[in-house]
Design a protein around this motif. Structure first.
Motif, short mmCIF file in Angstrom:
data_model
loop_
_atom_site.label_atom_id
_atom_site.label_comp_id
_atom_site.label_asym_id
_atom_site.label_seq_id
_atom_site.Cartn_x
_atom_site.Cartn_y
_atom_site.Cartn_z
N SER A 162 0.83 -1.20 0.00
CA SER A 162 0.00 0.00 0.00
C SER A 162 0.87 1.26 0.00
O SER A 162 0.63 2.19 -0.77
CB SER A 162 -0.92 -0.01 1.22
N ALA A 163 1.87 1.26 0.85
CA ALA A 163 2.77 2.42 0.94
C ALA A 163 3.60 2.58 -0.33
O ALA A 163 3.75 3.69 -0.84
CB ALA A 163 3.67 2.28 2.16
N GLU A 164 4.11 1.49 -0.84
CA GLU A 164 4.98 1.53 -2.03
C GLU A 164 4.24 2.02 -3.27
O GLU A 164 4.76 2.78 -4.07
CB GLU A 164 5.59 0.15 -2.29
N PHE A 165 2.99 1.56 -3.44
CA PHE A 165 2.25 1.85 -4.67
C PHE A 165 1.09 2.83 -4.45
O PHE A 165 0.30 3.04 -5.36
CB PHE A 165 1.76 0.55 -5.31
N ASN A 166 1.02 3.41 -3.26
CA ASN A 166 0.00 4.41 -2.93
C ASN A 166 -1.41 3.87 -3.21
O ASN A 166 -2.19 4.49 -3.95
CB ASN A 166 0.25 5.70 -3.70
N LEU A 167 -1.71 2.71 -2.62
CA LEU A 167 -2.99 2.05 -2.80
C LEU A 167 -3.70 1.87 -1.47
O LEU A 167 -3.05 1.64 -0.45
CB LEU A 167 -2.79 0.67 -3.44
N PRO A 168 -5.02 1.95 -1.47
CA PRO A 168 -5.74 1.73 -0.22
C PRO A 168 -5.84 0.24 0.14
O PRO A 168 -5.90 -0.61 -0.75
CB PRO A 168 -7.13 2.29 -0.51
N ILE A 169 -5.84 -0.03 1.42
CA ILE A 169 -6.19 -1.37 1.89
C ILE A 169 -7.69 -1.35 2.08
O ILE A 169 -8.22 -0.60 2.91
CB ILE A 169 -5.45 -1.73 3.19
N LEU A 170 -8.39 -2.12 1.28
CA LEU A 170 -9.85 -2.09 1.25
C LEU A 170 -10.49 -2.96 2.32
O LEU A 170 -11.60 -2.67 2.77
CB LEU A 170 -10.35 -2.54 -0.13
N TYR A 171 -9.79 -4.02 2.72
CA TYR A 171 -10.36 -4.96 3.69
C TYR A 171 -9.27 -5.92 4.14
O TYR A 171 -8.29 -6.13 3.41
CB TYR A 171 -11.51 -5.74 3.05
N ASP A 172 -9.43 -6.48 5.32
CA ASP A 172 -8.53 -7.54 5.77
C ASP A 172 -9.34 -8.61 6.49
O ASP A 172 -10.42 -8.34 7.01
CB ASP A 172 -7.42 -6.98 6.67
N PHE A 173 -8.81 -9.82 6.48
CA PHE A 173 -9.48 -10.95 7.13
C PHE A 173 -8.42 -11.93 7.60
O PHE A 173 -7.27 -11.89 7.17
CB PHE A 173 -10.46 -11.63 6.16
N GLU A 174 -8.83 -12.81 8.50
CA GLU A 174 -7.92 -13.83 9.01
C GLU A 174 -8.06 -15.12 8.21
O GLU A 174 -9.17 -15.52 7.84
CB GLU A 174 -8.19 -14.14 10.48
N PHE A 175 -6.92 -15.77 8.00
CA PHE A 175 -6.84 -17.09 7.38
C PHE A 175 -7.59 -17.16 6.05
O PHE A 175 -7.26 -16.41 5.15
CB PHE A 175 -7.31 -18.16 8.37
N ASN A 176 -8.63 -18.02 5.93
CA ASN A 176 -9.37 -18.09 4.67
C ASN A 176 -10.74 -17.44 4.78
O ASN A 176 -11.60 -17.66 3.95
CB ASN A 176 -9.45 -19.52 4.13
N GLY A 177 -10.92 -16.60 5.80
CA GLY A 177 -12.11 -15.76 5.91
C GLY A 177 -13.35 -16.46 6.41
O GLY A 177 -13.48 -17.68 6.33
N THR A 178 -14.27 -15.66 6.92
CA THR A 178 -15.55 -16.13 7.42
C THR A 178 -16.64 -15.78 6.41
O THR A 178 -16.38 -15.07 5.43
CB THR A 178 -15.90 -15.45 8.76
N GLU A 206 -18.93 -13.72 6.94
CA GLU A 206 -19.05 -12.26 7.02
C GLU A 206 -18.00 -11.58 6.15
O GLU A 206 -18.27 -10.55 5.52
CB GLU A 206 -18.94 -11.78 8.48
N ASP A 207 -16.80 -12.14 6.14
CA ASP A 207 -15.75 -11.58 5.28
C ASP A 207 -16.12 -11.71 3.81
O ASP A 207 -15.90 -10.78 3.02
CB ASP A 207 -14.41 -12.30 5.54
N VAL A 208 -16.67 -12.85 3.43
CA VAL A 208 -17.10 -13.05 2.04
C VAL A 208 -18.16 -12.03 1.66
O VAL A 208 -18.08 -11.40 0.60
CB VAL A 208 -17.62 -14.50 1.84
N THR A 209 -19.13 -11.82 2.53
CA THR A 209 -20.18 -10.83 2.27
C THR A 209 -19.58 -9.44 2.12
O THR A 209 -19.94 -8.69 1.19
CB THR A 209 -21.23 -10.85 3.40
N ALA A 210 -18.67 -9.08 3.02
CA ALA A 210 -18.05 -7.75 2.97
C ALA A 210 -17.24 -7.56 1.69
O ALA A 210 -17.34 -6.51 1.04
CB ALA A 210 -17.15 -7.56 4.19
N VAL A 211 -16.48 -8.55 1.29
CA VAL A 211 -15.66 -8.42 0.08
C VAL A 211 -16.55 -8.39 -1.16
O VAL A 211 -16.31 -7.62 -2.09
CB VAL A 211 -14.59 -9.52 0.01
N ASN A 212 -17.58 -9.20 -1.18
CA ASN A 212 -18.52 -9.13 -2.32
C ASN A 212 -19.15 -7.75 -2.43
O ASN A 212 -19.34 -7.24 -3.53
CB ASN A 212 -19.58 -10.24 -2.23
N SER A 213 -19.44 -7.12 -1.31
CA SER A 213 -19.98 -5.75 -1.33
C SER A 213 -18.95 -4.78 -1.89
O SER A 213 -19.31 -3.87 -2.66
CB SER A 213 -20.39 -5.32 0.08
#
Length: 118
Positions: free
Chosen positions: A88-104, A106-113
């Motif tokens: 993110s810092a190197e390429f000036n990009l936003p971090i849109l979301y983060d999740f643990e391991f292979n996600g829950t 709720e994480d799938v729903t959030a990323v699909n949104s």
């Protein structure tokens, strides 16, 4: 929105499969892959040497990257998703979301949104 992803232990791959994307919507990162359309990058958290292929990919493709989604392990405290923070810092990009391991679910729903919003 196209997804470019990198998976070391297949956790990120399992997460991407949960998103139920069209077969042409997700592509695995390689250092020779060139994209000419907007995409979101999904990566795990590892030392730069392990993710060198991602870094090489981003040198050629960062202009089309809309942001980063990161997988990590919160047990590592301040090192949680540090690979995404570095990219993110190197390429000036936003971090849109983060999740643990292979996600829950709720994480799938959030990323699909997130994907729908692009």
């Amino acid at each position: 929105m196209k997804i470019a992803y990198y998976s070391v232990t297949r956790q990120v791959s399992r997460f991407v499969k949960k998103l139920n994307l069209a077969s042409d919507q997700a592509v695995e990162v390689s250092d020779t892959l060139i994209l000419s359309e907007p995409f979101i990058l999904i990566i795990p958290t590892y030392e730069k040497e392990i993710l060198q292929e991602v870094w090489d990919f981003m040198v050629d493709n960062a202009e089309f990257c809309q942001g980063i989604i990161a997988s990590g392990n919160r047990n590592f405290a301040e090192l949680y998703v540090y690979s995404a923070k570095d990219l993110s810092a190197e390429f000036n990009l936003p971090i849109l979301y983060d999740f643990e391991f292979n996600g829950t679910d709720e994480d799938v729903t959030a990323v699909n949104s997130i994907l729908e919003s692009y």
